[in-house]
Structures are given as C-alpha cells and as structure tokens.
Enzyme design. Structure first.
Site, PDB file in Angstrom:
ATOM      1  N   ASP A 212      -3.813  29.493 -11.040  1.00 26.50           N
ATOM      2  CA  ASP A 212      -5.028  28.934 -10.439  1.00 26.50           C
ATOM      3  C   ASP A 212      -6.025  30.034 -10.068  1.00 26.50           C
ATOM      4  O   ASP A 212      -7.231  29.841 -10.158  1.00 26.50           O
ATOM      5  CB  ASP A 212      -4.678  28.097  -9.204  1.00 26.50           C
ATOM      6  CG  ASP A 212      -3.599  27.081  -9.513  1.00 26.50           C
ATOM      7  OD1 ASP A 212      -3.941  25.948  -9.858  1.00 26.50           O
ATOM      8  OD2 ASP A 212      -2.412  27.436  -9.439  1.00 26.50           O
TER       9      ASP A 212
ATOM     10  N   GLU B 100     -15.015  24.301 -11.786  1.00 23.71           N
ATOM     11  CA  GLU B 100     -14.575  23.603 -13.000  1.00 23.71           C
ATOM     12  C   GLU B 100     -14.685  22.096 -12.793  1.00 23.71           C
ATOM     13  O   GLU B 100     -14.338  21.578 -11.728  1.00 23.71           O
ATOM     14  CB  GLU B 100     -13.134  23.978 -13.318  1.00 23.71           C
ATOM     15  CG  GLU B 100     -12.635  23.384 -14.618  1.00 23.71           C
ATOM     16  CD  GLU B 100     -11.244  23.871 -15.003  1.00 23.71           C
ATOM     17  OE1 GLU B 100     -10.724  23.353 -15.995  1.00 23.71           O
ATOM     18  OE2 GLU B 100     -10.693  24.752 -14.335  1.00 23.71           O
TER      19      GLU B 100
ATOM     20  N   ASP C 118     -11.285  26.942  -9.022  1.00 21.53           N
ATOM     21  CA  ASP C 118     -10.434  26.054  -9.804  1.00 21.53           C
ATOM     22  C   ASP C 118      -9.987  24.988  -8.809  1.00 21.53           C
ATOM     23  O   ASP C 118      -9.149  25.256  -7.939  1.00 21.53           O
ATOM     24  CB  ASP C 118      -9.229  26.806 -10.367  1.00 21.53           C
ATOM     25  CG  ASP C 118      -8.300  25.896 -11.163  1.00 21.53           C
ATOM     26  OD1 ASP C 118      -8.801  25.009 -11.872  1.00 21.53           O
ATOM     27  OD2 ASP C 118      -7.075  26.079 -11.052  1.00 21.53           O
TER      28      ASP C 118
END
Length: 164
Positions: A140, A67, A7
């Site tokens: 996260d 991501e 992330d």
C-alpha cells in the site's frame, strides 16, 4: 511542488509524499495508516481522517493525488472502502489542497508505459525511478508512491506542453 499520494483503504491507507523540483523527484516519506476490523466503522474513519490530517500538517503538500476505486466484486467491502476514500478526499478538501484522481490504469500507464503492468513491475519501476534502495513495504505504501509519481509525471507533461 510537494505531492501527497494516497492509496485509499479502510484497513490500510497507503501514503507517499514526494517533492518534485527542477525535474528531480525526491521521496520525503511513505508509509501506511492501519485500522482494526474489530473497531467500529465510524471510529476507523475518524482514525484515518485524523492521521491524514497530521500527515498533511507535517509535510504541507501542495497537491493531493488519490487512486480511484477499482470496482470490487464484494459490494460491502467496496462501500466501506468508498467511505474511507470519501473521508480522505474530504480531509484534503478541507485543507484547501487541489485534488487529482487517477485510475489504476492511468497510474500503471504513467509509471511503466503499460496499463496492465503487474504489481511487481510497478514496484520495481518506482524503486528505480525514485532511486530507492528497496521496494517500499507494505504494498500500500508502494502504491501510494505510484499515485504521487503518476501525478508528478502528469504535471510535468502538462507544463512541458503547456496543457492546463
């Protein structure tokens, strides 16, 4: 297959390492790397790179999933996070890892079956799917596990239907 999910971020980079073997998924590690806003951007990027390099060295993932950035209305923040994401991709590239990128919509769709799932829905679902005792913290770290799980599920689908 070991998958490292990321992330991306500059203040907080979430990471999750899972092993996908014989249709079973096991969490090996998850956590975050943080940098201080009081530190100069170049040093923050170096810290992220060095920490990610150590994670890759320790867990020896076979694949890297990250991501894609969601457009942020604060352009300055979006640019700095883009720099951090670039460093994270560069680190994986230099280690020779295949890199896979997923949008937030793709990740939510793969995990919950609904592309507009809430953060709490995502966290509960990955906790159940990964047979965890509690929701990973901070957010996260949970998000990074979602990225890794999304990739594992995508790979399983491709293998099942021989889509390569």
């Amino acid at each position: 297959m070991r998958i490292l999910g990321i992330d991306p971020g500059i203040a907080i980079m979430g990471y999750g390492v899972i092993e996908f073997k014989e249709n079973k998924i096991k969490v090996l590690e998850n956590g975050v790397v943080t940098t201080s806003s009081k530190t100069k951007t170049g040093k923050r990027l170096e810290l992220l790179y060095d920490n990610l390099h150590e994670i890759i060295e320790e867990f020896k993932p076979d694949e890297f999933a990250i991501e894609e950035l969601f457009f942020n209305s604060n352009v300055k923040t979006a640019i700095i996070v883009g720099h951090a994401r670039g460093i994270q991709v560069l680190c994986a590239q230099q280690k020779g890892l295949p890199i896979y990128e997923y949008t937030p919509l793709q990740i939510k769709q793969a995990i919950t079956g609904y592309g507009r799932a809430s953060k709490s829905q995502m966290q509960l679902t990955i906790t159940q799917l990964l047979n965890l005792k509690a929701i990973p913290k901070p957010d996260d770290a949970a998000d990074a596990l979602s990225v890794a799980l999304c990739h594992a599920l995508s790979q399983r689908f491709k293998e099942r239907y021989r889509l390569n």
